[in-house]
Design an enzyme around this catalytic site. Structure first.
Site, PDB file in Angstrom:
ATOM      1  N   TYR A 108      -2.356   1.930   5.474  1.00 52.73           N
ATOM      2  CA  TYR A 108      -1.356   1.489   4.284  1.00 52.73           C
ATOM      3  C   TYR A 108      -0.092   2.109   4.976  1.00 52.73           C
ATOM      4  CZ  TYR A 108      -5.814   0.395   1.731  1.00 52.73           C
ATOM      5  OH  TYR A 108      -6.769   0.217   1.347  1.00 52.73           O
ATOM      6  N   CYS A 161      -8.771   6.891  20.044  1.00 53.78           N
ATOM      7  CA  CYS A 161      -7.490   6.121  20.854  1.00 53.78           C
ATOM      8  C   CYS A 161      -7.499   5.113  20.560  1.00 53.78           C
ATOM      9  CB  CYS A 161      -8.616   5.375  21.941  1.00 53.78           C
ATOM     10  SG  CYS A 161      -9.196   6.782  22.715  1.00 53.78           S
ATOM     11  N   ARG A 192      -6.650   6.004   6.093  1.00 53.69           N
ATOM     12  CA  ARG A 192      -4.975   5.171   4.509  1.00 53.69           C
ATOM     13  C   ARG A 192      -3.499   5.150   5.803  1.00 53.69           C
ATOM     14  NH1 ARG A 192      -4.118   7.401   0.467  1.00 53.69           N
ATOM     15  NH2 ARG A 192      -2.784   5.831  -0.146  1.00 53.69           N
ATOM     16  N   GLY A 198      -5.725   2.823 -11.529  1.00 53.64           N
ATOM     17  CA  GLY A 198      -4.982   2.764 -11.045  1.00 53.64           C
ATOM     18  C   GLY A 198      -3.593   3.932 -11.569  1.00 53.64           C
ATOM     19  N   TYR A 207     -10.659   7.440  -1.143  1.00 58.74           N
ATOM     20  CA  TYR A 207     -10.048   6.736  -0.643  1.00 58.74           C
ATOM     21  C   TYR A 207      -9.982   7.584   0.986  1.00 58.74           C
ATOM     22  CZ  TYR A 207      -9.663   4.561  -4.438  1.00 58.74           C
ATOM     23  OH  TYR A 207      -9.905   3.283  -5.560  1.00 58.74           O
ATOM     24  N   ARG A 249      -8.996   7.471  -7.630  1.00 54.26           N
ATOM     25  CA  ARG A 249      -7.904   8.211  -7.079  1.00 54.26           C
ATOM     26  C   ARG A 249      -7.694   9.444  -7.882  1.00 54.26           C
ATOM     27  NH1 ARG A 249      -4.502   6.152  -3.138  1.00 54.26           N
ATOM     28  NH2 ARG A 249      -5.174   4.332  -3.910  1.00 54.26           N
TER      29      ARG A 249
HETATM   30  C1  LIG Z   1     -10.089   0.658  -6.764  1.00 55.74           C
HETATM   31  C2  LIG Z   1     -10.434   0.207  -8.263  1.00 55.74           C
HETATM   32  C3  LIG Z   1     -10.437   0.543  -9.656  1.00 55.74           C
HETATM   33  C4  LIG Z   1      -9.945   2.232  -8.728  1.00 55.74           C
HETATM   34  O1  LIG Z   1      -8.899   2.225  -9.078  1.00 55.74           O
HETATM   35  P1  LIG Z   1      -7.958   4.077  -8.774  1.00 55.74           P
HETATM   36  O2  LIG Z   1      -6.689   3.108  -8.045  1.00 55.74           O
HETATM   37  O3  LIG Z   1      -8.534   4.504  -7.504  1.00 55.74           O
HETATM   38  O4  LIG Z   1      -8.440   4.407  -9.923  1.00 55.74           O
HETATM   39  C5  LIG Z   1     -11.459   0.662 -11.046  1.00 55.74           C
HETATM   40  N1  LIG Z   1     -11.923  -0.387 -10.879  1.00 55.74           N
HETATM   41  C6  LIG Z   1     -12.180  -1.842 -10.024  1.00 55.74           C
HETATM   42  C7  LIG Z   1     -12.431  -2.869 -10.546  1.00 55.74           C
HETATM   43  C8  LIG Z   1     -10.857  -1.290  -8.683  1.00 55.74           C
HETATM   44  O5  LIG Z   1     -11.353  -2.469  -8.203  1.00 55.74           O
END
Ligand SMILES: *Cc1c(COP(=O)(O)O)cnc(C)c1O
Length: 454
Positions: free
Chosen positions: A348, A375, A344, A262, A404, A307
């Protein structure tokens, strides 16, 4: 409007997620942009465009920083896992495993890529909120750790796991933590399709205790993606330590605590994510404190960056083609890719930064909108963006596309996927070849009766 400046040198070379461009980026004597010792316009001419470029130094540095920060700030054992959905390829799997990372996968395709890329099975964790029987068979027979997400997983595992070869399991639950990120990428609040509800935790742990085929060794939660705040992960450590205590009381040999991924990255100048070290320090201290307060031995700490590990190693080179001026409204510059290689922005409303690879320092800005070639009117990569004046045939680099992008790419409009090359120390090597229009026909089958006679 989101404004760009000319290409700016990087600010934090230990934490690639805090820079827009790959950390090896530099401007050469002819004032052109170089990454990994390779001039980008030369790569574009040699390999064609669009082209995904991955900077080996950025990727390895991000891995090393996660590992050294865990060693520095967490007194127990640890294992970071690469969330391979961010960008799954043999080459990336080989790099991250050589740096000491494990990996998490969510499909048989990602598992197969990881195993063939050299990631050790014992360091692979298999997620998913709707795993198929075939996928579970594959994971179980390869001794991969399976993350139970729901009762359906348990029913399917009962068909295969035996008492003399117990399945190694983790349990995913929804921790009920809100964080400020896009709705589609929040997973930690209670209305989520992922994981067991916290109210079910006790009963599921008790049920699992009655199955000899189930070897529950860890707990997992993931609260979302592209997160800049640190408080949600501090809260998460407390919630998970409570669950750890409960699982131990019920008698499970739980040693792994997996806090998910995350950590956010810098896509545009205004983004200011924490550094990798800061994030690791915060989750480490939070887990140590939460365990101390509850008198628990320190678990092995796992985290799952996706990410923040790969996004800023990557960029995409496009060639600028058509220009359309809508007087008084906007100027469209169209490039030779778009939503099929980077969905993306249309999915988003994500923002990106870009620069002209051979004029990175020019400042004669014009406000332009970079449109893709698909298109779909919404196929816009950057809206109202300040770019030095340019002409058809110039190459454009869009930064931060290492996560991503390839993994979410499609063949919309039957557009073949770009190639990927990895660059480092002046060497450029192909890691994924470009698809050809013929490749796209390979899965089509034309029933005989549709073939015109004569
Ligand atoms: C998407 C996800 C991650 C990675 O998230 P990032 O934001 O890309 O670091 C890690 N664990 C789980 C279970 C996920 O679904």
């Amino acid at each position: 409007m989101h404004e760009s400046k000319a290409y700016e040198p990087n600010v934090d070379i230990d934490s690639p997620n805090r820079n827009i461009a790959p950390i090896s980026s530099e401007i050469n004597e002819s004032k052109k942009l170089v990454v990994g010792g390779c001039q980008l316009s030369e790569l574009a001419k040699k390999y064609g465009t669009p082209l995904y470029v991955l900077d080996e130094l950025s990727l390895r540095t991000a891995c090393k920083t996660y590992i050294s920060s865990l060693n520095k700030h967490y007194p127990g054992k640890s294992l970071p896992l690469f969330a391979s959905k961010a960008n799954s390829s043999l080459a990336i799997c080989a790099v991250i495993s050589s740096e000491g990372f494990g990996l998490d996968a969510v499909s048989e395709g990602e598992l197969l890529t990881a195993i063939n890329g050299g990631v050790k099975e014992k360091d692979i964790v298999f997620h998913g909120n709707n795993k198929s029987q075939d996928e579970l068979n594959f994971a179980y027979s390869n001794n991969v750790t399976i993350v139970l997400d729901n009762y359906h997983d348990i029913e399917l595992l009962k068909n295969i796991a035996s008492d003399n070869k117990p399945a190694k399991l983790m349990l995913r639950f929804t921790p009920g933590i809100e964080c400020h990120t896009h709705e589609y990428i929040r997973t930690g609040h209670l209305d989520s399709k992922f994981g067991f509800d916290p109210d079910e935790l006790k009963s599921i742990l008790e049920e699992l205790k009655t199955y000899k085929w189930a070897n529950l060794t860890g707990l997992h939660a993931h609260i979302g993606s592209q997160i800049f705040e640190v408080q949600p992960h501090i809260d998460l450590a407390g919630v998970m330590a409570d669950a750890l205590k409960l699982a131990k009381e019920i008698g499970h040999p739980v040693v792994d605590l997996n806090l998910g991924g995350g950590l956010g990255i810098k896509y545009v100048q205004e983004d200011n994510p924490p550094s990798i070290e800061k994030w690791v320090e915060i989750i480490s201290k939070a887990v140590v404190n939460a365990c101390r307060e509850r008198n628990l031995d320190l678990p092995r700490l796992m985290c799952e960056p996706g990410r923040s590990l790969v996004a800023n190693s990557g960029l995409t080179i496009y060639k600028i083609g058509a220009k359309k001026v809508v007087p008084g409204v906007r100027t469209y510059l169209s490039v030779d890719g778009g939503m099929s290689d980077n969905p993306r922005p249309i999915t988003y409303q994500s923002l990106y930064s870009a620069c002209l690879v051979d004029k990175p320092m020019n400042t004669n800005f014009e406000k332009v909108t970079i449109a893709g070639k698909h298109c779909e009117s919404g196929d816009v990569l950057l809206k109202d963006f300040l770019l030095p004046s340019c002409e058809s045939g110039d190459f454009l680099a869009v930064f931060g596309t290492g996560a991503y992008n390839y993994s979410m790419s499609s063949n919309y409009n039957r557009i073949p996927r770009p190639a990927t090359i990895i660059v480092g120390k002046g060497l450029a090597e192909l890691t994924q070849r470009r698809e050809l229009p013929e490749d796209l026909l390979q899965l089509d089958v034309l029933p005989d009766r549709f073939i015109p006679k004569n």
